[in-house]
Structures are given as C-alpha cells and as structure tokens.
Design a protein around this motif. Structure first.
Motif, PDB file in Angstrom:
ATOM      1  N   LEU A 280       0.971  -1.204  -0.032  1.00 24.14           N
ATOM      2  CA  LEU A 280      -0.015  -0.069   0.073  1.00 24.14           C
ATOM      3  C   LEU A 280       0.939   1.210  -0.068  1.00 24.14           C
ATOM      4  O   LEU A 280       0.593   2.196  -0.835  1.00 24.14           O
ATOM      5  CB  LEU A 280      -1.019  -0.012   1.344  1.00 24.14           C
ATOM      6  CG  LEU A 280      -2.266  -0.721   1.163  1.00 24.14           C
ATOM      7  CD1 LEU A 280      -3.088  -0.669   2.394  1.00 24.14           C
ATOM      8  CD2 LEU A 280      -3.063  -0.219  -0.051  1.00 24.14           C
ATOM      9  N   ILE A 281       1.860   1.150   0.794  1.00 18.63           N
ATOM     10  CA  ILE A 281       2.886   2.325   0.862  1.00 18.63           C
ATOM     11  C   ILE A 281       3.569   2.425  -0.540  1.00 18.63           C
ATOM     12  O   ILE A 281       3.717   3.783  -1.001  1.00 18.63           O
ATOM     13  CB  ILE A 281       3.609   2.304   2.112  1.00 18.63           C
ATOM     14  CG1 ILE A 281       3.085   2.532   3.329  1.00 18.63           C
ATOM     15  CG2 ILE A 281       4.881   3.369   1.884  1.00 18.63           C
ATOM     16  CD1 ILE A 281       4.008   1.876   4.492  1.00 18.63           C
ATOM     17  N   LEU A 282       3.990   1.472  -0.945  1.00 17.67           N
ATOM     18  CA  LEU A 282       4.788   1.597  -2.246  1.00 17.67           C
ATOM     19  C   LEU A 282       3.837   1.970  -3.227  1.00 17.67           C
ATOM     20  O   LEU A 282       4.548   2.521  -4.221  1.00 17.67           O
ATOM     21  CB  LEU A 282       5.492   0.271  -2.698  1.00 17.67           C
ATOM     22  CG  LEU A 282       6.614  -0.003  -3.611  1.00 17.67           C
ATOM     23  CD1 LEU A 282       7.655   0.923  -3.386  1.00 17.67           C
ATOM     24  CD2 LEU A 282       6.740  -1.450  -3.761  1.00 17.67           C
ATOM     25  N   ASN A 283       2.588   1.629  -3.301  1.00 23.66           N
ATOM     26  CA  ASN A 283       1.793   1.993  -4.574  1.00 23.66           C
ATOM     27  C   ASN A 283       0.913   3.160  -4.410  1.00 23.66           C
ATOM     28  O   ASN A 283      -0.314   3.462  -4.873  1.00 23.66           O
ATOM     29  CB  ASN A 283       1.022   0.857  -4.701  1.00 23.66           C
ATOM     30  CG  ASN A 283       1.745  -0.155  -5.768  1.00 23.66           C
ATOM     31  OD1 ASN A 283       1.864  -0.257  -6.757  1.00 23.66           O
ATOM     32  ND2 ASN A 283       2.245  -1.029  -4.924  1.00 23.66           N
ATOM     33  N   GLU A 284       1.460   4.070  -3.437  1.00 28.81           N
ATOM     34  CA  GLU A 284       0.590   5.388  -3.045  1.00 28.81           C
ATOM     35  C   GLU A 284       0.386   6.210  -4.370  1.00 28.81           C
ATOM     36  O   GLU A 284       1.363   6.437  -5.032  1.00 28.81           O
ATOM     37  CB  GLU A 284       1.284   6.123  -2.048  1.00 28.81           C
ATOM     38  CG  GLU A 284       0.478   7.357  -1.691  1.00 28.81           C
ATOM     39  CD  GLU A 284       1.541   8.316  -0.903  1.00 28.81           C
ATOM     40  OE1 GLU A 284       1.134   9.397  -0.354  1.00 28.81           O
ATOM     41  OE2 GLU A 284       2.661   8.164  -0.523  1.00 28.81           O
ATOM     42  N   ALA A 285      -0.792   6.508  -4.731  1.00 31.28           N
ATOM     43  CA  ALA A 285      -1.305   7.176  -5.666  1.00 31.28           C
ATOM     44  C   ALA A 285      -2.469   7.792  -5.876  1.00 31.28           C
ATOM     45  O   ALA A 285      -3.280   7.430  -4.807  1.00 31.28           O
ATOM     46  CB  ALA A 285      -1.022   6.371  -6.963  1.00 31.28           C
ATOM     47  N   ASN A 286      -2.928   8.518  -6.782  1.00 36.43           N
ATOM     48  CA  ASN A 286      -4.366   8.938  -6.590  1.00 36.43           C
ATOM     49  C   ASN A 286      -5.439   8.095  -7.154  1.00 36.43           C
ATOM     50  O   ASN A 286      -5.537   7.867  -8.450  1.00 36.43           O
ATOM     51  CB  ASN A 286      -4.448  10.124  -7.560  1.00 36.43           C
ATOM     52  CG  ASN A 286      -5.607  10.744  -7.360  1.00 36.43           C
ATOM     53  OD1 ASN A 286      -6.479  10.619  -6.548  1.00 36.43           O
ATOM     54  ND2 ASN A 286      -6.211  11.849  -8.412  1.00 36.43           N
ATOM     55  N   ASN A 287      -5.737   7.143  -6.259  1.00 35.31           N
ATOM     56  CA  ASN A 287      -6.617   6.025  -6.627  1.00 35.31           C
ATOM     57  C   ASN A 287      -7.715   6.007  -5.577  1.00 35.31           C
ATOM     58  O   ASN A 287      -7.699   6.528  -4.449  1.00 35.31           O
ATOM     59  CB  ASN A 287      -5.997   4.721  -6.885  1.00 35.31           C
ATOM     60  CG  ASN A 287      -5.181   4.349  -5.548  1.00 35.31           C
ATOM     61  OD1 ASN A 287      -5.602   3.873  -4.561  1.00 35.31           O
ATOM     62  ND2 ASN A 287      -3.939   4.623  -5.545  1.00 35.31           N
TER      63      ASN A 287
END
Length: 596
Positions: free
Chosen positions: A256-263
């Motif tokens: 989750l931290i690694l894929n932080e993005a506007n989603n």
C-alpha cells in the motif's frame, strides 16, 4: 489513514477478539509504517550536502524522544495512580514489576517471560500494550547506525535477506522450540516488519521522478488490501504468529505504501475522519488498553456490557484527544517557555508518582487479613509446581497413604487433607501444578508456557506413586479444564488404566463471577461492587458425576452441597474465597470438618 485502520483493528481486537480475530496484526502494520518513516527521514538527511552523522543522530533521537516520551510517561503516571487506588496490594506489586520495565522500554522482555497463576489475568494488566512500544524503541537504538553507516546498495539486498532469515528463525522458535509467548514479544520476530518498511523507503528513494509518477499498480493495491483483510480474519494461517503468517499483513502494508497514488484506495485512506484518527493513533493506542484493563479488573469480566463499553469508548477518545492536543503536540514544538514548563511539570509528576504511589496503595487498602485468609497454602512447604520435602500432609506417621493429584484446586485442599488425615489416621501425598492436572497424558500445550515445565516435572513425579496407589483423589478447576476438548478423553483414559485403585473425584466448588477480596476493596473506596455465583459449575459437576458412574472403583464426591458453600462467598460472616474460584486455607479446614 493506514495508521487509523491499524489502531482501530487493534482496539476492536482488544475490546472483543471475536469481532476481529486478527486485529492484533494492526501492530505489525504500525511497525511497517514506523520503519518506512524513520528510514525515509534518515535517507533524506544522508542525501543532504551538509550531512553530518553526529548531528543527524542527535536530531533523530531528540525527535523520537519528543514524539514518544511525554505522552507515554503521562499515561504511566495516570495509570499508576489509578492502579495504586484500585489494585489489591499483591496485584499492585505485580503491576509495579511491569511498570519498572515499561519505564525504560523493556516491557516486551518482561511480558515474554511473565507467568503467575495468581496474578491478574493478562487482560487485566494495564501496561501489557507497552511491549510494542518497547520493541519500537529498541529498534530505534540500532536502526540509525545501520541506515547511516551502510551504503544503499548493501541495504538493498541486506534488508530483504535479513527479513527472510529473521522470519525463518521466528518460525523455528514457534514450531520446534515451542516458545510462542517469548517469540511473540521478541524484537527479533518483529524486525521483519521494520526492515520491510525500511526496504520500501529505500525502493522509493532509489526511484526516479519519472518512475515515481508511474509506479502505481492497481492490482498490487487490491492485493495489498486482500492481504491485510485476510490477516484481520485469519491471522494464524500457518498455525503460528508472527513467523511466516506475520509476513502477510506486513507485505500488505508495504505494498500500500509503495503504490501510493491518486486512486480509490488512497482516497478512502485519505478521508478526513481516518486522517484525524490516524493523527490520534499514538494516543489512542496509549490509552485504550489501560482503560480496558482497569474496567476489567473492576468488573471481573473480560467482555464488557453495554454500559462499560460506552465508558471505554468515551474515556479512550477523551483521553486520546487531551493527550494529543495538550501533551503530545505542545511538547514536540520548538523550544519555548511553555515547553520547558511542560517538561519540568512532567518530571515533577513522575517523581511524585514514584514516591507516592506505594503510600496511596497502602492508604486505600483495608486492614490486612491474617495470612491464612490470603492464600491456599504456604508455597514454601507445598509440592505445587515443584517437589518440597516428602509432599505429605496429615498423619505422617501412619502407614495408610492416599495420593492427591490435580492443579491449584488440589493444592488449595492441602489443609483439607491435613485435617482429615489427622482425624482419620492417614497421610496424603499431594503433587500438583498450576493449570495442570498431574496425570499422565495431560495436554500441557493448552496451558500458559510458563506452566509447561513444572507441569511435566510434576506429572513425572506423580507417575512414581500412581502405579502403587490404593487410593487416589483428583481435584481440579474442572470448569476450566473441561474447556479443552481433549481433557475429558485424557481423564477417562487415566480412570480406565488405574482400575486397581480406588479413585475419588472431588467436584467443582461453587464459582464466582467476581473476587470477593477485590469487592471488599472496591466498596471501601466508594466503587459499588457485589459478588454473584457462576452456576456453570453445576453443569460441570454433572458431567463429572456421569464420568465416575462409568467405572466401578471411581466415586464422585459432591461437596458443593455442604453448608460452607450455601452462602458463598461468606460463611458465618467470614469471606471464604481468596479470589473468584479458590478458597483460602482457613476455609479449607472448615471445609474438611464438614466433609468429615
């Protein structure tokens, strides 16, 4: 938002494990976040042109001190003063043992080896939750030196390999050594969470700006959520925790931290309510458990009713808000006169608490009872968990001997058999252990770890006498023992394999929902308390009666109908229980007189 999910999961689990069986993995999510954040800070400092190792270390430890210590010690002060007022002297001694270790962040090692049958239950230990903060601080003592001294290229392979090795070691300790309690609280078993969080920080730090804009993978985000949710509901997928099962929520949080993005997931975790709760997460964690533990100590119940559930929620939120806005935040700001006053006041409060809490406990303690009203038997002369002298009670000079086996409920009958032995001319060899019915085949794995070794040694000692015993008495906390499905099978096997002996099963004494000794204290300080009988013992005694009926030379003894147990917890105006299921030694003598 992720902090909020983690702390809410922990709080729900602590409130009622049935609601979220794996809520405790929220701690591991916290540790991943912690590893990520402190590594990000240190890597950022290391990359600066004016980087100075000593100055960076100073900055790191001062910032960590301001972040953790003020609110933590404020909690210790308040809880210690409450415990001094509410706790019985013996329970307060146990509390102070944990407090001493918690004060210098070593409570994980204290609770890893903690075990005392007559101490308050784990859910009544107000400082049990400090173990995770102790682990975090211990990590802080080594992390800066690793991250600042080693180059990133070394860390890029050292961090994942170390995580794998430490997970394997934890799994070995859990599966093959059998040290579940010690492993659960150990730093080494929790290091993978920190290290994987650190590895995520390293991966992000090594990612180019262009790659950062494209690193979001929606499939990995949903996989991360699936891992976390699975852990919340099935925390011990491999049968043990942490070990391999501990990697599941850790990897979920890391992804989750690694894929932080506007989603959509990020938007959900960025909701203002979750963000606010996440901001309060440290204070919520600090206060929720002591409040639960003290309420449970007062009510005698692990699961709270509606009234006390609301009290728990309101007090936790109120104290967390006060702690965050009045203690945690002001004392983290840049140096000011108010901050100096705040730290000085905290130091003075710590000193006054250390000096005064013992006197407070003594002041609120009613007049001490004679020693025979406070224990079942003198532990220095009983073969309970260990062999002392010859283990004989009653008429020691008589050749007629009976064997008494069981757990603490058999041990509490030491003076019972002492009286009967002298009256009826026999001696009783009493061999017992805490939580353990000292018969061959007893499933010791379902009892606390600290009780394993004495249980096994006492069973081996009992075997020496079982084979030649003409008469055997069995006494135990039958209600508790029967909760283990295999115990009835073990009991029947023992009865069937000793057909040449006359075996007497002493039924379960009446049980109480509350401790009458505690109730006396609560009423003396103005907290209303009453003691109610737990009728579950009647069902257990019926089962024991039916089991005994299946064997020719087995007799069930129903002493629960004696006059001494008709007005529990008192008899002739005197309290006969030392807690909610053990009678004291003075009552055991009266019990024997009536059983005669």
């Amino acid at each position: 938002g992720l902090r909020a999910i983690a702390v809410l999961a922990v709080m729900i689990f602590h409130f009622n494990p049935a609601l979220l069986p794996g809520g405790f993995v929220g701690v591991d999510i916290f540790l991943v976040i912690s590893g990520f954040l402190i590594a990000s800070i240190l890597f950022n400092k290391k990359e600066q042109t004016n980087y100075q190792p000593i100055a960076t270390l100073k900055y790191f430890y001062v910032s960590r001190f301001k972040r953790l210590v003020p609110a933590y010690f404020a909690m210790l002060i308040v809880v210690s003063l409450l415990a001094a007022v509410i706790f019985l002297p013996t329970d307060f001694v146990t509390y102070k043992g944990g407090l001493e270790k918690a004060a210098y962040f070593n409570s994980n090692n204290y609770f890893a080896n903690f075990g005392d049958y007559f101490a308050p239950a784990s859910y009544e230990q107000p400082l049990l939750h400090t173990w995770s903060l102790a682990v975090e601080v211990q990590f802080y003592l080594i992390a800066p030196f690793i991250f600042l001294l080693l180059p990133k290229r070394v860390l890029s392979w050292l961090l994942p390999l170390s995580s794998i090795a430490l997970t394997a070691y934890a799994e070995y300790q859990l599966r093959f050594v059998g040290q579940e309690q010690a492993t659960y609280y150990s730093l080494s078993a929790r290091l993978p969470a920190f290290l994987i969080g650190t590895w995520v920080a390293l991966l992000i730090a090594n990612t180019s700006k262009l790659e950062k804009g494209n690193r979001f993978n929606p499939y990995l985000v949903w996989l991360a959520l699936a891992l976390i949710l699975t852990s919340f509901w099935l925390p011990k997928m491999t049968g043990y925790f942490p070990g391999i099962a501990g990697l599941i929520p850790i990897l979920g949080a890391a992804l989750l931290i690694l894929n932080e993005a506007n989603n959509s997931v990020s938007k959900l975790l960025s909701h203002k309510v979750l963000v606010w709760l996440g901001t309060l997460s440290y204070s919520l964690y600090l206060w929720h458990w002591p409040i639960l533990a003290i309420i449970r100590y007062y009510t005698g119940a692990e699961l709270l009713n509606l009234k006390y559930s609301l009290v728990f929620i309101v007090l936790t939120l109120t104290l967390a808000v006060v702690s965050y806005y009045w203690i945690e935040t002001p004392l983290r700001l840049k140096r000011s006169k108010k901050q100096i006053i705040g730290y000085a006041s905290l130091a003075a409060a710590i000193l006054l608490t250390v000096v005064g809490m013992k006197n407070i406990n003594a002041f609120y303690t009613p007049e001490s009872l004679p020693v025979e009203y406070t224990r079942s038997a003198d532990p220095a002369v009983t073969c309970h968990g260990k062999i002392v002298d010859d283990c004989l009670w009653g008429d020691k000079n008589n050749s007629k001997e009976v064997l008494v086996l069981g757990d603490s409920h058999a041990n509490m009958l030491s003076h019972f058999f002492e009286y009967l032995g002298k009256e009826l001319n026999f001696k009783a060899r009493i061999i017992t252990a805490s939580s353990c019915v000292t018969i061959p085949g007893f499933d010791y794995l379902h009892i606390p770890e600290w009780a394993h070794k004495p249980c096994l040694s006492q069973i081996e000692e009992a075997k020496v006498y079982i084979k030649d015993a003409e008469t055997i008495f069995l006494a135990a906390s039958w209600n508790w023992q029967m909760k283990n499905q295999s115990f009835e099978k073990v009991l029947n096997k023992f009865l069937a394999s000793n057909m040449s002996s006359n075996i007497y099963i002493i039924g379960q004494e009446p049980l109480l929902f509350e401790s009458p000794i505690r109730s006396i204290r609560f009423n003396s300080i103005g907290l209303p308390s009453q003691v109610d009988v737990n009728d579950d013992y009647l069902k257990t005694n019926q089962v024991l009666r039916e089991i005994a009926g299946n064997y020719v030379r087995v007799t069930y003894l129903d002493f629960a109908t004696l006059p001494i147990f008709q007005t529990v917890p008192v008899y002739n105006g005197e309290v006969i229980y030392r807690d909610n299921h053990h009678i004291h030694s003075a009552a055991a003598i009266e019990y024997a007189k009536q059983a005669l």
